[in-house]
Design a protein around this motif. Structure first.
Motif, PDB file in Angstrom:
ATOM      1  N   UNK A   3      31.924  55.386  43.567  1.00  0.00           N
ATOM      2  CA  UNK A   3      32.520  54.416  43.938  1.00  0.00           C
ATOM      3  C   UNK A   3      33.252  53.869  43.762  1.00  0.00           C
ATOM      4  N   UNK A   4      33.358  53.971  42.171  1.00  0.00           N
ATOM      5  CA  UNK A   4      34.552  53.209  40.948  1.00  0.00           C
ATOM      6  C   UNK A   4      35.585  54.064  41.473  1.00  0.00           C
ATOM      7  N   UNK A  71      34.824  44.097  38.930  1.00  0.00           N
ATOM      8  CA  UNK A  71      34.227  44.835  40.586  1.00  0.00           C
ATOM      9  C   UNK A  71      33.300  44.643  40.425  1.00  0.00           C
ATOM     10  N   UNK A  72      32.492  43.820  41.144  1.00  0.00           N
ATOM     11  CA  UNK A  72      30.666  43.832  41.058  1.00  0.00           C
ATOM     12  C   UNK A  72      30.706  45.151  42.612  1.00  0.00           C
ATOM     13  N   UNK A  85      32.775  43.113  45.209  1.00  0.00           N
ATOM     14  CA  UNK A  85      33.741  42.249  45.298  1.00  0.00           C
ATOM     15  C   UNK A  85      34.918  42.936  44.178  1.00  0.00           C
ATOM     16  N   UNK A  86      36.027  43.431  44.819  1.00  0.00           N
ATOM     17  CA  UNK A  86      36.957  43.476  43.699  1.00  0.00           C
ATOM     18  C   UNK A  86      38.096  43.174  44.114  1.00  0.00           C
ATOM     19  N   UNK A  87      38.407  41.811  42.692  1.00  0.00           N
ATOM     20  CA  UNK A  87      39.446  41.179  42.201  1.00  0.00           C
ATOM     21  C   UNK A  87      40.478  42.509  41.693  1.00  0.00           C
ATOM     22  N   UNK A  88      41.276  41.612  42.409  1.00  0.00           N
ATOM     23  CA  UNK A  88      42.735  42.865  41.955  1.00  0.00           C
ATOM     24  C   UNK A  88      44.065  41.696  41.793  1.00  0.00           C
ATOM     25  N   UNK A  89      44.539  42.336  41.333  1.00  0.00           N
ATOM     26  CA  UNK A  89      46.412  41.882  40.648  1.00  0.00           C
ATOM     27  C   UNK A  89      47.273  42.804  41.404  1.00  0.00           C
ATOM     28  N   UNK A  90      48.418  41.916  41.754  1.00  0.00           N
ATOM     29  CA  UNK A  90      49.978  42.791  42.225  1.00  0.00           C
ATOM     30  C   UNK A  90      51.129  42.414  40.834  1.00  0.00           C
ATOM     31  N   UNK A 107      39.055  41.689  46.964  1.00  0.00           N
ATOM     32  CA  UNK A 107      38.800  42.989  48.181  1.00  0.00           C
ATOM     33  C   UNK A 107      37.265  42.204  48.515  1.00  0.00           C
ATOM     34  N   UNK A 108      36.060  42.305  49.728  1.00  0.00           N
ATOM     35  CA  UNK A 108      35.083  42.253  49.607  1.00  0.00           C
ATOM     36  C   UNK A 108      34.662  43.524  50.717  1.00  0.00           C
TER      37      UNK A 108
END
Length: 136
Positions: A3-4, A71-72, A85-90, A107-108
Motif C-alpha cells: 500500500x505504501x 501517512x498512516x 490518512x495521507x498528508x501531502x504538499x504540492x 487524502x482519506x
C-alpha cells in the motif's frame, strides 16, 4: 509494503503527469471527492476522469511536484481492505506569474486488495492550506 508503494506510485504519476498510469492505481469505479474548502466540492469516478481533472488543474504551472509529508494506514483484519490518512504538499510555479506556491492537503483513502494487488477504491481530499513560498 504494497500500500505504501501504491501511494508512492500515485505521487510519481502526478508529478510526471503520466495520466494513463492512473488506470494501474485506481479501480474503475473508484469515487474521488475533492473538498477545496472554498465551498467547492467536486466528485469524479474512475482514473480517466480523475486524470483529465488533475491535468487540467495543473496545466497552469511550469513546475509541479507532489510530495507525501506523512501517512498512516490501518489494514482491516481480513487483509483485503485498508484505510489511510495521507498528508501531502504540492510545490508549483505558475506560468503566468512565475511565483512559487505551495498547497497542503489531506487524502482519506480506502484501498481494496484485488487479485493480490492494492488499489485505490475511494479517495476523499480536503485542502488544508495554500500559500506563497517567499524564500525561492
Amino acid at each position: 509494503q504494497a500500500s505504501a508503494r501504491l501511494r508512492a506510485r500515485y505521487g510519481a504519476t502526478v508529478t510526471r503527469q503520466a495520466w494513463h498510469e492512473l488506470t494501474d492505481l485506481f479501480l474503475a469505479d473508484c469515487v474521488v471527492r475533492l473538498d477545496l474548502r472554498d465551498g467547492t466540492v467536486l466528485e469524479m469516478t474512475g482514473p480517466d476522469e480523475l486524470g483529465r481533472f488533475i491535468g487540467g488543474s495543473i496545466s497552469q504551472f511550469e513546475f509541479f511536484a507532489f510530495t507525501i509529508r506523512n501517512s498512516v494506514i490501518d489494514i482491516a483484519p481480513d487483509r483485503t481492505t485498508a484505510t489511510a490518512r495521507l498528508y501531502i504538499e504540492e510545490l508549483r510555479n505558475g506560468a503566468a506569474v512565475h511565483r512559487w506556491t505551495t498547497a497542503f492537503g489531506l487524502y482519506q483513502d480506502t484501498y481494496r486488495k484485488v487479485d493480490g494487488r492494492w488499489w485505490f477504491a475511494r479517495r476523499d481530499y480536503s485542502s488544508l492550506a495554500r500559500g506563497h513560498v517567499d524564500s525561492m
